[in-house]
Design an enzyme around this catalytic site. Structure first.
Site, short mmCIF file in Angstrom:
data_model
loop_
_atom_site.label_atom_id
_atom_site.label_comp_id
_atom_site.label_asym_id
_atom_site.label_seq_id
_atom_site.Cartn_x
_atom_site.Cartn_y
_atom_site.Cartn_z
N ALA A 27 45.87 69.89 52.35
CA ALA A 27 44.99 69.20 52.80
C ALA A 27 43.84 69.34 52.19
O ALA A 27 42.83 68.99 52.34
CB ALA A 27 45.33 69.15 54.92
N ARG B 109 49.89 74.89 33.71
CA ARG B 109 50.18 74.12 34.76
C ARG B 109 51.28 75.71 34.88
O ARG B 109 51.88 76.36 36.05
CB ARG B 109 51.37 72.88 34.41
CG ARG B 109 50.45 72.50 34.63
CD ARG B 109 51.43 71.38 34.42
NE ARG B 109 50.15 69.84 34.60
CZ ARG B 109 50.05 69.42 33.62
NH1 ARG B 109 50.37 69.43 32.34
NH2 ARG B 109 49.29 68.19 34.37
N ASN C 80 51.80 71.52 41.39
CA ASN C 80 52.79 72.16 40.11
C ASN C 80 53.36 73.40 40.13
O ASN C 80 52.80 74.20 40.74
CB ASN C 80 51.24 72.31 39.54
CG ASN C 80 51.34 70.46 38.62
OD1 ASN C 80 52.27 69.92 38.44
ND2 ASN C 80 49.96 69.86 38.93
N HIS D 16 56.61 66.96 33.24
CA HIS D 16 55.13 66.89 33.77
C HIS D 16 54.43 68.19 32.58
O HIS D 16 55.01 68.92 33.01
CB HIS D 16 55.10 66.96 35.08
CG HIS D 16 53.49 66.97 35.67
ND1 HIS D 16 52.37 65.78 34.44
CD2 HIS D 16 52.88 67.20 36.46
CE1 HIS D 16 51.46 65.69 35.13
NE2 HIS D 16 51.14 66.76 36.15
#
Ligand SMILES: NC(=O)c1ccc[n+]([C@@H]2O[C@H](COP(=O)([O-])OP(=O)(O)OC[C@H]3O[C@@H](n4cnc5c(N)ncnc54)[C@H](O)[C@@H]3O)[C@@H](O)[C@H]2O)c1
Length: 311
Positions: A11, A89, A121, A176
């Site tokens: 959240a 990452r 990630n 990515h």
């Protein structure tokens, strides 16, 4: 039939904003889960109180555990540690792999028919973890990255040319991160190939800025990473799936032979519908594009090998 239930795990900036974008559609009920007691409940209450103003009746529940999440149609996984300035990452790998493993065990047990949409990630490796831990068919595990990377490139091209972003189409494949593969032959402005609009050097600069797109935002924010564009990308994928739109979008999907890649999640064009990743669309690639995609897949494989040793 009631609204489809979507669980959003994590959240934080991404999870909270995904929840907001979803409830504002007035089509989905959302369960927001986080280990931080109070944060998901507080955000859920705040979002509920926006309903009368924004005109939605969607239910939003915040929870510390997973009981409320049972029977979800789709689970968005954003739980993890975000990148800090200067952090790659890949450094997030071990921590986030364990977090995603724990989360997927919980959600898969309670929502065995759900589609898992991974955002955490390093993205492609975390999708691998979600697939491995859930045991779900590959069509029901996807990662979000390509829609975001393509949107960043579209934004930079539109700004450079002074045209509407709606005129710019782009398809960014691959992992990515630094090894993303923009397909220039499929990048068009009002239907005209991008190479007819921009000289090579300018185009190369825009591609580099796209590659560094996440880091540029991280360096400006100092604390936390991008979340407005990433959450817009997540919601485009969610709607394509739950509204059975059959939209073709670049997503991290598990390739089993497509593009010559085996057993790895890599960004490829995917037809999204109620079944999840319903088909991987194979574009004709030049030898250079294929080599770049193969290199990107090799980088993803290195991370997955590490993950497989850790878990
Ligand atoms: N794929 C993409 O293109 C993309 C884009 C943006 C962000 N991300 C990634 O998304 C993730 C979330 O980013 P953010 O900005 O929202 O970070 P954030 O720190 O704001 O939120 C992460 C939340 O996850 C929660 N969390 C940690 N462990 C948990 C667990 N075991 N169970 C439930 N919740 C847990 C934390 O308490 C925190 O609230 C990061 O990994 C980030 O790198 C990916």
């Amino acid at each position: 039939m009631g609204r489809a239930k979507i669980t959003v795990v994590g959240a934080g900036n991404v999870g909270g904003t995904v929840a907001q974008r979803l409830v504002e559609k007035n089509c989905y009920d959302v369960v927001l889960v986080d280990i931080l007691e109070g944060i998901p409940q507080g955000k859920a209450l705040d979002l509920t109180q926006a309903g009368p103003i924004c005109g939605y009746d969607s239910r939003v529940v915040g929870a510390h555990g997973y009981e409320e999440s049972g029977g979800s149609s789709l689970v968005v996984i954003t739980s993890g540690v975000p990148r800090k300035p200067g952090m790659s990452r890949d450094e997030l790998l071990a921590t986030n792999a364990r977090i995603v493993q724990g989360v997927v065990r919980e959600v898969a047990a309670r929502s065995p028919e759900a589609i898992l949409l991974v955002v955490t990630n390093p993205l492609d490796a975390m999708a691998h973890v979600a697939h491995r831990v859930s045991g779900f068919p590959k069509a029901r595990v996807l990662g979000m990255a390509g829609v975001l990377d393509s949107a960043r490139l579209r934004t930079f091209i539109a700004t450079e040319l002074g045209v509407s972003v709606e005129n710019v189409q782009a398809m960014v494949l691959g992992g990515h991160g630094d090894t993303m593969v923009p397909l220039l032959r499929y990048t068009t402005v009002a239907g005209r190939p991008i190479e007819e609009w921009l000289p090579k050097e300018r185009l190369a600069a825009l591609i580099q800025r796209t590659r560094d797109g996440g880091a540029e935002v991280v360096n400006l924010l100092k604390a936390g990473s991008a979340y407005y564009a990433p959450t817009a990308a997540v919601v485009e994928m969610v709607e394509a799936i739950l509204k059975d739109q059959k939209k073709v979008l670049p997503c991290a999907a598990r390739c089993d032979g497509e593009y010559g890649i085996r057993g790895l999640f890599v960004g490829v064009p995917v037809k999204l519908g109620r079944g999840g990743a319903e088909a991987i669309i194979e574009y004709a690639l030049t030898p250079a594009e294929r080599a770049a995609l193969t290199a990107s897949a090799a980088a993803v494989k290195e991370l997955c090998d590490v993950v497989d040793r850790i878990l």
